[in-house]
Design a protein around this motif. Structure first.
Motif, PDB file in Angstrom:
ATOM      1  N   PHE A 151       0.834  -1.211   0.000  1.00  0.00           N
ATOM      2  CA  PHE A 151       0.000   0.000   0.000  1.00  0.00           C
ATOM      3  C   PHE A 151       0.864   1.255   0.000  1.00  0.00           C
ATOM      4  O   PHE A 151       0.663   2.166  -0.814  1.00  0.00           O
ATOM      5  CB  PHE A 151      -0.928  -0.004   1.214  1.00  0.00           C
ATOM      6  N   PHE A 152       1.833   1.320   0.920  1.00  0.00           N
ATOM      7  CA  PHE A 152       2.721   2.486   0.976  1.00  0.00           C
ATOM      8  C   PHE A 152       3.496   2.643  -0.331  1.00  0.00           C
ATOM      9  O   PHE A 152       3.715   3.758  -0.812  1.00  0.00           O
ATOM     10  CB  PHE A 152       3.709   2.352   2.135  1.00  0.00           C
ATOM     11  N   THR A 153       3.916   1.516  -0.899  1.00  0.00           N
ATOM     12  CA  THR A 153       4.704   1.559  -2.133  1.00  0.00           C
ATOM     13  C   THR A 153       3.884   2.113  -3.289  1.00  0.00           C
ATOM     14  O   THR A 153       4.331   3.008  -4.019  1.00  0.00           O
ATOM     15  CB  THR A 153       5.228   0.153  -2.482  1.00  0.00           C
ATOM     16  N   SER A 154       2.690   1.598  -3.452  1.00  0.00           N
ATOM     17  CA  SER A 154       1.841   2.071  -4.555  1.00  0.00           C
ATOM     18  C   SER A 154       1.442   3.524  -4.355  1.00  0.00           C
ATOM     19  O   SER A 154       1.370   4.298  -5.318  1.00  0.00           O
ATOM     20  CB  SER A 154       0.591   1.193  -4.669  1.00  0.00           C
ATOM     21  N   LEU A 155       1.212   3.921  -3.106  1.00  0.00           N
ATOM     22  CA  LEU A 155       0.813   5.299  -2.816  1.00  0.00           C
ATOM     23  C   LEU A 155       1.927   6.275  -3.171  1.00  0.00           C
ATOM     24  O   LEU A 155       1.691   7.313  -3.802  1.00  0.00           O
ATOM     25  CB  LEU A 155       0.452   5.419  -1.335  1.00  0.00           C
ATOM     26  N   LYS A 156       3.147   5.943  -2.776  1.00  0.00           N
ATOM     27  CA  LYS A 156       4.277   6.837  -3.030  1.00  0.00           C
ATOM     28  C   LYS A 156       4.643   6.880  -4.506  1.00  0.00           C
ATOM     29  O   LYS A 156       4.984   7.945  -5.050  1.00  0.00           O
ATOM     30  CB  LYS A 156       5.485   6.384  -2.206  1.00  0.00           C
ATOM     31  N   LEU A 157       4.574   5.739  -5.169  1.00  0.00           N
ATOM     32  CA  LEU A 157       4.975   5.668  -6.576  1.00  0.00           C
ATOM     33  C   LEU A 157       3.867   6.094  -7.526  1.00  0.00           C
ATOM     34  O   LEU A 157       4.109   6.275  -8.723  1.00  0.00           O
ATOM     35  CB  LEU A 157       5.423   4.245  -6.919  1.00  0.00           C
ATOM     36  N   ALA A 211      -2.120  -6.562  -7.039  1.00  0.00           N
ATOM     37  CA  ALA A 211      -3.203  -7.425  -6.573  1.00  0.00           C
ATOM     38  C   ALA A 211      -2.629  -8.687  -5.936  1.00  0.00           C
ATOM     39  O   ALA A 211      -1.753  -9.341  -6.517  1.00  0.00           O
ATOM     40  CB  ALA A 211      -4.114  -7.795  -7.737  1.00  0.00           C
ATOM     41  N   PRO A 212      -3.079  -9.038  -4.740  1.00  0.00           N
ATOM     42  CA  PRO A 212      -2.564 -10.250  -4.088  1.00  0.00           C
ATOM     43  C   PRO A 212      -3.038 -11.515  -4.790  1.00  0.00           C
ATOM     44  O   PRO A 212      -4.110 -11.541  -5.400  1.00  0.00           O
ATOM     45  CB  PRO A 212      -3.140 -10.151  -2.671  1.00  0.00           C
ATOM     46  N   ILE A 213      -2.221 -12.542  -4.709  1.00  0.00           N
ATOM     47  CA  ILE A 213      -2.590 -13.869  -5.210  1.00  0.00           C
ATOM     48  C   ILE A 213      -3.045 -14.690  -4.010  1.00  0.00           C
ATOM     49  O   ILE A 213      -2.273 -14.894  -3.065  1.00  0.00           O
ATOM     50  CB  ILE A 213      -1.401 -14.544  -5.911  1.00  0.00           C
ATOM     51  N   ALA A 214      -4.271 -15.135  -4.035  1.00  0.00           N
ATOM     52  CA  ALA A 214      -4.886 -15.745  -2.847  1.00  0.00           C
ATOM     53  C   ALA A 214      -4.071 -16.909  -2.295  1.00  0.00           C
ATOM     54  O   ALA A 214      -3.810 -16.986  -1.086  1.00  0.00           O
ATOM     55  CB  ALA A 214      -6.309 -16.184  -3.179  1.00  0.00           C
ATOM     56  N   TRP A 215      -3.656 -17.824  -3.166  1.00  0.00           N
ATOM     57  CA  TRP A 215      -2.943 -19.003  -2.668  1.00  0.00           C
ATOM     58  C   TRP A 215      -1.576 -18.644  -2.105  1.00  0.00           C
ATOM     59  O   TRP A 215      -1.119 -19.240  -1.121  1.00  0.00           O
ATOM     60  CB  TRP A 215      -2.808 -20.066  -3.761  1.00  0.00           C
ATOM     61  N   LEU A 216      -0.927 -17.627  -2.709  1.00  0.00           N
ATOM     62  CA  LEU A 216       0.381 -17.208  -2.219  1.00  0.00           C
ATOM     63  C   LEU A 216       0.249 -16.522  -0.859  1.00  0.00           C
ATOM     64  O   LEU A 216       1.069 -16.747   0.042  1.00  0.00           O
ATOM     65  CB  LEU A 216       1.037 -16.265  -3.227  1.00  0.00           C
ATOM     66  N   GLU A 217      -0.777 -15.691  -0.715  1.00  0.00           N
ATOM     67  CA  GLU A 217      -1.019 -15.034   0.571  1.00  0.00           C
ATOM     68  C   GLU A 217      -1.278 -16.076   1.655  1.00  0.00           C
ATOM     69  O   GLU A 217      -0.749 -15.981   2.771  1.00  0.00           O
ATOM     70  CB  GLU A 217      -2.215 -14.084   0.457  1.00  0.00           C
ATOM     71  N   ASN A 255       7.318 -16.076   1.192  1.00  0.00           N
ATOM     72  CA  ASN A 255       7.351 -14.655   1.529  1.00  0.00           C
ATOM     73  C   ASN A 255       8.335 -13.883   0.654  1.00  0.00           C
ATOM     74  O   ASN A 255       8.148 -12.687   0.409  1.00  0.00           O
ATOM     75  CB  ASN A 255       7.676 -14.470   3.010  1.00  0.00           C
ATOM     76  N   LEU A 256       9.356 -14.559   0.167  1.00  0.00           N
ATOM     77  CA  LEU A 256      10.273 -13.901  -0.764  1.00  0.00           C
ATOM     78  C   LEU A 256       9.581 -13.645  -2.103  1.00  0.00           C
ATOM     79  O   LEU A 256       9.735 -12.564  -2.695  1.00  0.00           O
ATOM     80  CB  LEU A 256      11.517 -14.768  -0.965  1.00  0.00           C
ATOM     81  N   VAL A 257       8.808 -14.615  -2.571  1.00  0.00           N
ATOM     82  CA  VAL A 257       8.042 -14.420  -3.806  1.00  0.00           C
ATOM     83  C   VAL A 257       7.007 -13.320  -3.607  1.00  0.00           C
ATOM     84  O   VAL A 257       6.809 -12.454  -4.472  1.00  0.00           O
ATOM     85  CB  VAL A 257       7.351 -15.737  -4.222  1.00  0.00           C
ATOM     86  N   ARG A 296       6.847  -9.397  -5.651  1.00  0.00           N
ATOM     87  CA  ARG A 296       5.710  -8.865  -6.404  1.00  0.00           C
ATOM     88  C   ARG A 296       5.374  -7.423  -6.023  1.00  0.00           C
ATOM     89  O   ARG A 296       4.613  -6.761  -6.731  1.00  0.00           O
ATOM     90  CB  ARG A 296       4.472  -9.747  -6.192  1.00  0.00           C
ATOM     91  N   TRP A 297       5.931  -6.923  -4.923  1.00  0.00           N
ATOM     92  CA  TRP A 297       5.592  -5.578  -4.449  1.00  0.00           C
ATOM     93  C   TRP A 297       6.453  -4.482  -5.083  1.00  0.00           C
ATOM     94  O   TRP A 297       6.392  -3.333  -4.670  1.00  0.00           O
ATOM     95  CB  TRP A 297       5.707  -5.510  -2.930  1.00  0.00           C
ATOM     96  N   GLU A 298       7.263  -4.843  -6.046  1.00  0.00           N
ATOM     97  CA  GLU A 298       8.041  -3.891  -6.851  1.00  0.00           C
ATOM     98  C   GLU A 298       8.986  -3.029  -6.010  1.00  0.00           C
ATOM     99  O   GLU A 298       9.103  -1.824  -6.200  1.00  0.00           O
ATOM    100  CB  GLU A 298       7.098  -2.989  -7.667  1.00  0.00           C
ATOM    101  N   GLY A 299       9.695  -3.682  -5.120  1.00  0.00           N
ATOM    102  CA  GLY A 299      10.637  -2.957  -4.284  1.00  0.00           C
ATOM    103  C   GLY A 299      11.764  -2.308  -5.064  1.00  0.00           C
ATOM    104  O   GLY A 299      12.343  -1.314  -4.611  1.00  0.00           O
TER     105      GLY A 299
END
Length: 290
Positions: free
Chosen positions: A89-95, A101-107, A146-148, A152-155
């Motif tokens: 959320f913070f990343t998308s807001l700042k950028l 979008a989260p992937i349900a099974w990965l979450e 958690n690494l995957v 996905r959060w585009e760090g």
């Protein structure tokens, strides 16, 4: 004359259950049901704290060790939960980009495996013989998922913003710490090295990054990276590398890694205190409550 030991233990152990009670009442009153999960986490932290106290009073090193492990893993689990909420959320807001979008099974896998690690450690604390291979396997799943999730959060887009890359790096150290812990269970090195990856690179670095952000917002100030905060976060990152992966590879430099990691931690948090002590002790600049 000092207070009796039993009273000190009682006072210390009582704090977290009382905090859980107060928080539970506030959550129920506000009907913020998703935050209710913090109540059992606080109670489990209280249990870990009690185990360490009992270990001291009874002279049982295993209780101290396993209680401490449980406490660190509980906080790492909270990082997985809260990090999944706020970092993208913070990343998308700042950028100015859409939130990934989260992937349900990965979450489910990322959070479920982190919870699984905590539950297995809880069994260990109670003396249940949990196979080291099983705990290592669940830790590896948690580390990988958690690494995957983090990737996905585009760090990579946040390199210009320390308050963001500090969060991404600290979250990455959850995976680093769990991976190292799994390797330690297989006999590669001491578990304490993995513990410091989680504690320094994960917990302490995320605390610094998060406090540097919210301390501005909650005092009515513009959220921005203050001078030196990026340096402080970088020092925490380097200190974590020195105290865990580097020390695992080069145990002969133990003395230097200990001293440098301590020094870097102190400098990083002194930078925070320099900027934030007065704002946190003052009223909000916008005149609002809070």
């Amino acid at each position: 004359m000092g207070l009796p030991a039993w009273l000190l233990v009682l006072l210390d152990v009582s704090f977290l259950p009382l905090a859980a009670l107060v928080m539970g009442r506030l959550v129920i009153r506000a009907k913020l049901w998703r935050n209710l999960m913090f109540v059992p986490v606080l109670l489990l932290l209280a249990l870990a704290n009690l185990a360490m106290h009992l270990g001291v009073t009874q002279g049982k090193l295993s209780l101290i060790r396993e209680g401490g492990y449980l406490g660190v893993l509980l906080i790492a689990m909270l990082m997985v939960l809260l990090g999944g909420r706020v970092i993208p959320f913070f990343t998308s807001l700042k950028l100015g980009r859409p939130k990934v979008a989260p992937i349900a099974w990965l979450e489910a896998l990322a959070l479920g495996s982190a919870i699984g690690v905590v539950l297995l450690q809880l069994l260990v604390l109670f003396g249940v013989p949990v196979p080291a291979g099983l705990l290592a396997l669940v830790m590896l799943v948690a580390a990988a998922s958690n690494l995957v999730r983090l990737a996905r959060w585009e760090g990579y887009r946040t390199l210009h913003e320390p308050l963001l890359w500090g969060l991404h790096i600290s979250y990455a150290f959850v995976s680093v710490g769990l991976l190292m812990w799994a390797l330690a269970l297989m006999g590669a090195f001491r578990v304490e090295l993995a513990l410091h990856a989680l504690a320094i690179g994960g917990i302490a670095t995320m605390m610094l990054a998060m406090m540097s952000r919210v301390a501005l917002g909650h005092t009515g100030r513009t959220i921005r990276t203050l001078p030196g905060i990026g340096v402080g976060l970088g020092l925490m990152f380097v200190g974590a590398l020195l105290r865990s992966p580097v020390l695992a590879m080069f145990p002969q430099i133990t003395h230097w890694t200990y001293n440098l990691s301590i020094l870097f931690w102190c400098i990083a948090y002194l930078i925070f205190l320099f900027h934030y002590t007065l704002p946190l002790l003052s009223t909000r600049v916008d005149g609002k409550d809070g």
